[in-house]
Design a protein around this motif. Structure first.
Motif, PDB file in Angstrom:
ATOM      1  N   PHE A 279       0.838  -1.196   0.000  1.00 56.24           N
ATOM      2  CA  PHE A 279       0.000   0.000   0.000  1.00 56.24           C
ATOM      3  C   PHE A 279       0.876   1.251   0.000  1.00 56.24           C
ATOM      4  CE2 PHE A 279      -2.756   3.268   1.691  1.00 56.24           C
ATOM      5  CZ  PHE A 279      -4.003   2.965   1.163  1.00 56.24           C
ATOM      6  N   ARG A 280       1.915   1.274   0.841  1.00 54.38           N
ATOM      7  CA  ARG A 280       2.806   2.433   0.895  1.00 54.38           C
ATOM      8  C   ARG A 280       3.499   2.662  -0.457  1.00 54.38           C
ATOM      9  NH1 ARG A 280       4.507   0.855   6.422  1.00 54.38           N
ATOM     10  NH2 ARG A 280       3.588   2.370   7.858  1.00 54.38           N
ATOM     11  N   THR A 282       2.331   1.870  -3.357  1.00 56.30           N
ATOM     12  CA  THR A 282       1.308   2.431  -4.249  1.00 56.30           C
ATOM     13  C   THR A 282       1.146   3.922  -4.011  1.00 56.30           C
ATOM     14  OG1 THR A 282       0.106   0.335  -4.356  1.00 56.30           O
ATOM     15  CG2 THR A 282      -1.143   2.330  -4.848  1.00 56.30           C
ATOM     16  N   VAL A 283       1.113   4.328  -2.740  1.00 62.18           N
ATOM     17  CA  VAL A 283       0.976   5.743  -2.403  1.00 62.18           C
ATOM     18  C   VAL A 283       2.170   6.533  -2.932  1.00 62.18           C
ATOM     19  CG1 VAL A 283       0.923   7.386  -0.496  1.00 62.18           C
ATOM     20  CG2 VAL A 283      -0.480   5.313  -0.393  1.00 62.18           C
ATOM     21  N   THR A 288      -3.196   6.070  -8.570  1.00 60.16           N
ATOM     22  CA  THR A 288      -4.563   6.175  -8.043  1.00 60.16           C
ATOM     23  C   THR A 288      -5.406   4.957  -8.389  1.00 60.16           C
ATOM     24  OG1 THR A 288      -5.231   7.425  -9.998  1.00 60.16           O
ATOM     25  CG2 THR A 288      -4.522   8.680  -8.067  1.00 60.16           C
ATOM     26  N   LEU A 291      -4.552   2.304  -5.957  1.00 62.58           N
ATOM     27  CA  LEU A 291      -5.073   2.728  -4.660  1.00 62.58           C
ATOM     28  C   LEU A 291      -6.570   2.465  -4.572  1.00 62.58           C
ATOM     29  CD1 LEU A 291      -4.541   4.106  -1.950  1.00 62.58           C
ATOM     30  CD2 LEU A 291      -4.828   6.312  -3.097  1.00 62.58           C
ATOM     31  N   ARG A 380      -9.642   6.842   0.769  1.00 64.62           N
ATOM     32  CA  ARG A 380      -8.409   6.944  -0.022  1.00 64.62           C
ATOM     33  C   ARG A 380      -7.513   8.050   0.511  1.00 64.62           C
ATOM     34  NH1 ARG A 380     -11.939   6.661  -4.536  1.00 64.62           N
ATOM     35  NH2 ARG A 380     -11.669   8.917  -4.851  1.00 64.62           N
ATOM     36  N   THR A 381      -8.101   9.198   0.757  1.00 60.33           N
ATOM     37  CA  THR A 381      -7.321  10.342   1.230  1.00 60.33           C
ATOM     38  C   THR A 381      -6.730  10.070   2.608  1.00 60.33           C
ATOM     39  OG1 THR A 381      -8.801  11.807  -0.006  1.00 60.33           O
ATOM     40  CG2 THR A 381      -7.386  12.822   1.664  1.00 60.33           C
ATOM     41  N   ALA A 384      -4.030   7.029   2.448  1.00 61.58           N
ATOM     42  CA  ALA A 384      -2.826   7.390   1.696  1.00 61.58           C
ATOM     43  C   ALA A 384      -2.017   8.444   2.437  1.00 61.58           C
ATOM     44  CB  ALA A 384      -3.213   7.890   0.305  1.00 61.58           C
ATOM     45  N   THR A 385      -2.683   9.439   3.011  1.00 62.69           N
ATOM     46  CA  THR A 385      -1.968  10.510   3.713  1.00 62.69           C
ATOM     47  C   THR A 385      -1.352   9.995   5.007  1.00 62.69           C
ATOM     48  OG1 THR A 385      -3.554  12.095   2.797  1.00 62.69           O
ATOM     49  CG2 THR A 385      -2.147  12.864   4.587  1.00 62.69           C
ATOM     50  N   GLY A 388       1.506   7.640   4.197  1.00 63.86           N
ATOM     51  CA  GLY A 388       2.580   8.350   3.526  1.00 63.86           C
ATOM     52  C   GLY A 388       3.347   9.258   4.458  1.00 63.86           C
ATOM     53  N   THR A 431       2.777  12.981   1.036  1.00 66.42           N
ATOM     54  CA  THR A 431       2.406  12.038  -0.023  1.00 66.42           C
ATOM     55  C   THR A 431       2.719  12.652  -1.369  1.00 66.42           C
ATOM     56  OG1 THR A 431       0.195  12.933  -0.016  1.00 66.42           O
ATOM     57  CG2 THR A 431       0.581  11.013   1.352  1.00 66.42           C
TER      58      THR A 431
END
Length: 432
Positions: A279-280, A282-283, A288, A291, A380-381, A384-385, A388, A431
């Motif tokens: 996952f990291r 991908t970020v 996207t 993700l 997602r936000t 990911a944030t 990240g 990110t």
């Protein structure tokens, strides 16, 4: 009503609705799928209902027009009176919302509110979601520890849905407190919820009046409540109770599902280190599409909604060979259907690369979750944030010690304690 019998050669049925079951219901759901896929049981509230656990049956039931959302169709015994909906909603005159009605009223009300969840409107909301996410992380990043439910997953969707509805910023902390009452036990899960429902109902009635007065003064506000008032004033026949009920259910459904999606998703990643690293990566790539695929898998694997909301048979019917009488409640177990090996390969494995993923995490049919696009954006936000900016996030509790909130429909953790290297505000990784 007693439990429906399993086949004579089946092993003993696991116990449902215990604390152990709440922590990990999936072995019990596997048993039900194999031995009693449409199972008749008594719920902790005393209400007797059918549980539907296989994917094909669940999908069929979610779209079956013989299963009504209107609780007036419930052949309701006295001991179950008022226990199939949101506590306090009937007394507060908040019954006429999307979770309790059928077409044509459902079609009319959904059309009105769907304008707030178009892809364009959701995309326009993305900067505000990012701003909220960064602000909340800033508030705990320097501490080296956090409760990701209380400090992050809970306030993010509350503030977001308040903005969408048009709740003034100075009132949003009150909404956060009332919403907290709805998900905490307090003096009992139903008592706390009923009190918060009354507070929210009174506030919404006042806010609707204030916004109607502002519109009369040519206020150009484009929030959801103002839009509903305009529709009502231009021939859509939206009553004040319908407007308040609509706002209420959007608040309720719009925050708790996202709290659980962020919390359950983070927890699943923390317990699956290879998937966390993927996952990291991908970020970091800013991919996207991948993700999006990862968030869909988190929705399937341990989604925010365990049971679809109540349905009631309007006529006798059969489902997977079981006879369901008119007036009996039916609960589709989304969590069970989403791990059905007849539909998903290796369903108990978290696979963020899963490409074929027609999960039922947000339902199916005309009652598919209206706010799903916004919930996906927020998840997602947030994820990911968070991952990240804080690369060494780690679970700070034994999984066996974590507790899941009581209740029937939603599935979510009470707390999610984590530790990480403390980072002064402004120095966290950004990110890409």
């Amino acid at each position: 009503m007693t439990e429906s019998p399993a086949p004579h050669d089946a092993p003993d049925m696991p116990e449902l609705f215990t604390w152990e079951f709440a922590s990990d219901p999936y072995p019990a759901y596997a048993w039900l799928r194999e031995h009693a896929p449409v199972h008749r049981t008594t719920l902790p509230s005393g209400v007797e209902a059918w549980l539907v656990t296989r994917y094909a049956d669940a999908r069929q039931a979610l779209a079956d027009q013989r299963l009504s959302k209107n609780p007036d169709h419930h052949d309701e015994p006295s001991h179950a009176k008022g226990k199939t909906g949101i506590p306090g909603e009937r007394k507060a005159e908040l019954m006429t919302h999307l979770l309790n009605i059928d077409p044509p009223d459902h079609t009319r009300l959904r059309r009105l509110v769907s304008k707030a969840f178009t892809p364009r409107r959701v995309a326009e909301f993305a900067p505000r979601v990012q701003e909220l996410t960064d602000r909340l992380i800033d508030e705990f990043a320097a501490k080296g520890e956090a409760d990701l439910i209380h400090d992050f997953a809970f306030p993010l969707p509350i503030y977001a849905i308040c903005d969408l509805l048009g709740v003034p910023r100075e009132d949003q902390d009150d909404f956060r407190d009332w919403a907290g009452m709805m998900v905490r036990h307090g003096k009992g899960p139903r008592g706390g919820v009923a009190r918060s429902v009354k507070l929210i109902r009174n506030y919404l009635a006042d806010l609707i009046h204030r916004k109607r007065a502002a519109l009369d003064e040519s206020d150009g506000s484009d929030d959801l409540i103002s839009g509903l008032i305009r529709a009502s004033d231009h021939g859509e026949h939206l009553t004040e109770n319908e407007a308040a009920a609509m706002c209420f259910v959007l608040l309720l459904a719009g925050f708790e599902t996202t709290v659980n999606l962020i919390g359950n998703g983070t927890y699943a990643l923390l317990r699956n280190h290879e998937q966390m690293q993927e996952f990291r990566t991908t970020v970091a790539r800013g991919d996207t599409a991948v993700l999006d695929t990862a968030v869909e898998e988190l929705l399937r694997f341990d989604g925010p909604v365990e049971f679809a909301t109540w349905r009631f048979a309007t006529q006798p019917l059969e489902l997977a060979g079981q006879h369901i009488a008119k007036g009996e409640p039916v609960l589709v177990v989304l969590a069970a259907a989403n791990r059905d090996p007849a539909r998903f390969d290796h369903p108990d494995v978290l696979d963020l690369d899963r490409r074929t993923n027609p999960h039922l995490g947000y339902g199916h049919g005309i009652h598919y979750c209206l706010g799903a696009p916004l919930a996906r954006l927020e998840a997602r936000t947030a994820l990911a944030t968070l991952l990240g900016r804080i690369p060494d996030l780690a679970l700070a509790a034994d999984p066996a010690d974590l507790r899941w909130r009581g209740g029937l429909i939603m599935r979510g953790l009470r707390t999610l304690p984590v530790t990480f290297t403390a980072q002064p505000v402004g120095t966290c990784q950004e990110t890409s």
